[in-house]
Design a protein around this motif. Structure first.
Motif, short mmCIF file in Angstrom:
data_model
loop_
_atom_site.label_atom_id
_atom_site.label_comp_id
_atom_site.label_asym_id
_atom_site.label_seq_id
_atom_site.Cartn_x
_atom_site.Cartn_y
_atom_site.Cartn_z
N ASP A 127 0.81 -1.22 0.00
CA ASP A 127 0.00 0.00 0.00
C ASP A 127 0.84 1.27 0.00
O ASP A 127 0.32 2.36 -0.21
N SER A 128 2.15 1.14 0.25
CA SER A 128 3.01 2.33 0.33
C SER A 128 3.12 3.05 -1.01
O SER A 128 3.46 4.23 -1.07
N GLY A 129 2.87 2.32 -2.10
CA GLY A 129 2.99 2.92 -3.42
C GLY A 129 4.41 3.09 -3.91
O GLY A 129 4.64 3.73 -4.94
N LYS A 130 5.38 2.51 -3.20
CA LYS A 130 6.78 2.72 -3.55
C LYS A 130 7.39 1.60 -4.39
O LYS A 130 8.43 1.80 -5.02
N TYR A 131 6.77 0.42 -4.39
CA TYR A 131 7.45 -0.75 -4.93
C TYR A 131 6.71 -1.39 -6.09
O TYR A 131 5.49 -1.54 -6.07
N ALA A 132 7.48 -1.84 -7.08
CA ALA A 132 6.94 -2.62 -8.18
C ALA A 132 7.07 -4.11 -7.91
O ALA A 132 6.32 -4.91 -8.46
#
Length: 233
Positions: free
Chosen positions: A46-51
């Motif tokens: 959910d952090s939106g940082k990782y693919a």
């Protein structure tokens, strides 16, 4: 070669990676599962940082050993238990378009793995497919990734890399003084990166693994200012 050192960087926990060897940047990948401070897998996604999120590690396999994993306190460790508590979290991440991969191996002092023959390798591959890719435990994806050390020639995985069957290669550029950063010297790291770019298939995503804190590895930590000014393009 600077154009091939494109990277996105995130400092988190004990490891981060950046990429890639071709223009299709692979995004940020993070290892998860070796510290209770990681938080829930869903929180990471959910952090939106990782693919990509790498579940670490399946650390016992091969040569007649019963395969076993260690995900710290996040999942029942061992060979005979199922990680059913992770299944819904893995599917949640996948629904957000995040690849969830299983990292096999781990630090030698805390792991026990080797392949004694071609038949042994087939047995381990069969185990991985049945237990992690067939849906029984929650699918982790269908393509192949590996995590070699940076020295070339590649002692354990050289022949495997020569097959050019891998989609992504996550190279450990730390704890290897000959091909990682040392204080004030980025030359060895950059020269090794260029060698890896020449080595892998052109359609591979090539990632550079670095420790995110000095305490996370014996050597190879790069201060952020040096990373930004001397390593990244």
């Amino acid at each position: 070669m600077a154009s091939k050192r494109q990277a996105l960087v995130i400092f988190l926990l004990s490891l981060f990676t950046f990429s890639s060897s071709h223009p299709d940047n692979g995004g940020i990948a993070v290892c998860w599962g070796q510290d209770n401070g990681d938080g829930e897998l869903t929180t990471t996604c959910d952090s939106g940082k990782y693919a990509i999120v790498l579940l670490a590690f399946l650390n016992t396999f091969g040569a007649g050993r019963t395969p076993a994993w260690n995900f710290a306190g996040h999942c029942h460790n061992g060979a005979l238990k199922k990680c059913t508590e992770l299944e819904s979290e893995i599917k949640y991440c996948q629904a957000k378009g995040i690849k969830v991969l299983l990292s096999i191996g781990g630090a030698p002092g805390y792991s026990a793995y080797s392949l004694s023959s071609a038949e042994d390798a087939k047995d381990v591959a069969g185990y991985l497919y049945k237990n992690f890719l067939s849906g029984q435990y929650g699918p982790l994806g269908s393509s192949l990734r590996i995590v070699p050390q940076c020295p070339i020639p590649i002692y354990y995985l050289g022949k495997a890399i020569e097959t050019k069957l891998f989609d992504s290669i996550f190279v450990q550029f730390y704890n290897n003084p000959g091909c990682s950063y040392s204080t004030g010297n980025t030359a060895s790291l950059l020269a090794s990166w260029d060698d890896w770019v020449k080595l892998v298939a052109s359609n591979n995503s090539l990632f550079v693994g670095l420790p995110a804190a000095q305490s996370a590895a014996g050597s190879g930590y790069i201060p952020p200012d040096v990373l930004n000014s001397e390593v990244l393009p």
